[in-house]
Design a protein around this motif. Sequence first.
Motif, mmCIF file in Angstrom:
data_model
loop_
_atom_site.group_PDB
_atom_site.id
_atom_site.type_symbol
_atom_site.label_atom_id
_atom_site.label_comp_id
_atom_site.label_asym_id
_atom_site.label_seq_id
_atom_site.Cartn_x
_atom_site.Cartn_y
_atom_site.Cartn_z
ATOM 1 N N LYS A 170 0.863 -1.021 0.016
ATOM 2 C CA LYS A 170 0.056 0.135 0.126
ATOM 3 C C LYS A 170 0.898 1.305 0.006
ATOM 4 N N THR A 171 0.401 2.103 -0.714
ATOM 5 C CA THR A 171 1.199 3.474 -0.906
ATOM 6 C C THR A 171 0.868 4.680 0.061
ATOM 7 N N GLY A 172 -0.190 4.332 0.647
ATOM 8 C CA GLY A 172 -0.627 5.564 1.874
ATOM 9 C C GLY A 172 -1.617 6.439 1.051
ATOM 10 N N GLU A 173 -1.922 6.288 -0.079
ATOM 11 C CA GLU A 173 -2.813 7.274 -0.948
ATOM 12 C C GLU A 173 -4.114 7.298 -0.226
ATOM 13 N N SER A 174 -4.624 8.699 0.351
ATOM 14 C CA SER A 174 -5.821 8.797 1.003
ATOM 15 C C SER A 174 -6.660 9.230 0.307
ATOM 16 N N SER A 175 -8.010 9.520 0.416
ATOM 17 C CA SER A 175 -9.199 9.981 -0.380
ATOM 18 C C SER A 175 -9.034 11.580 -0.300
ATOM 19 N N SER A 176 -9.546 12.026 -1.588
ATOM 20 C CA SER A 176 -9.406 13.298 -1.659
ATOM 21 C C SER A 176 -10.839 14.113 -1.382
ATOM 22 N N ILE A 177 -11.748 13.196 -1.096
ATOM 23 C CA ILE A 177 -12.759 14.049 -0.845
ATOM 24 C C ILE A 177 -12.910 15.253 0.044
ATOM 25 N N PRO A 178 -12.160 14.972 1.367
ATOM 26 C CA PRO A 178 -12.004 16.277 2.226
ATOM 27 C C PRO A 178 -11.491 17.388 1.633
ATOM 28 N N TYR A 179 -10.579 17.365 0.618
ATOM 29 C CA TYR A 179 -10.295 18.446 0.035
ATOM 30 C C TYR A 179 -11.397 18.973 -1.093
ATOM 31 N N TYR A 180 -11.946 18.295 -1.652
ATOM 32 C CA TYR A 180 -12.966 18.804 -2.497
ATOM 33 C C TYR A 180 -14.228 19.559 -1.483
ATOM 34 N N ILE A 181 -14.350 18.933 -0.487
ATOM 35 C CA ILE A 181 -15.380 19.476 0.355
ATOM 36 C C ILE A 181 -15.003 20.773 0.813
#
Length: 69
Positions: free
Chosen positions: A38-49
């Motif tokens: 796993k590369t540790g990539e997180s969700s970008s939804i908080p940035y959109y919100i």
Amino acid sequence: MVSSELLPEIKPEEQPPTNNPNNKEKTDDTVTSDTLPKTGESSSIPYYITGIAAVIIGLFFRRKGNKTS
């Protein structure tokens, strides 16, 4: 010309293992496409919100500023 007596003897450093197919050494740390780490990539939804909220707040203050003028 520099005498070899003045220079220290330099030993070559060990090279870390590589994924080079020409490498003859066999390692136990082989990674296949089925077991990629796993590369540790997180969700970008908080940035959109956060961005949408900033736009809404900016529009709110813009309208409020236009009404007072």
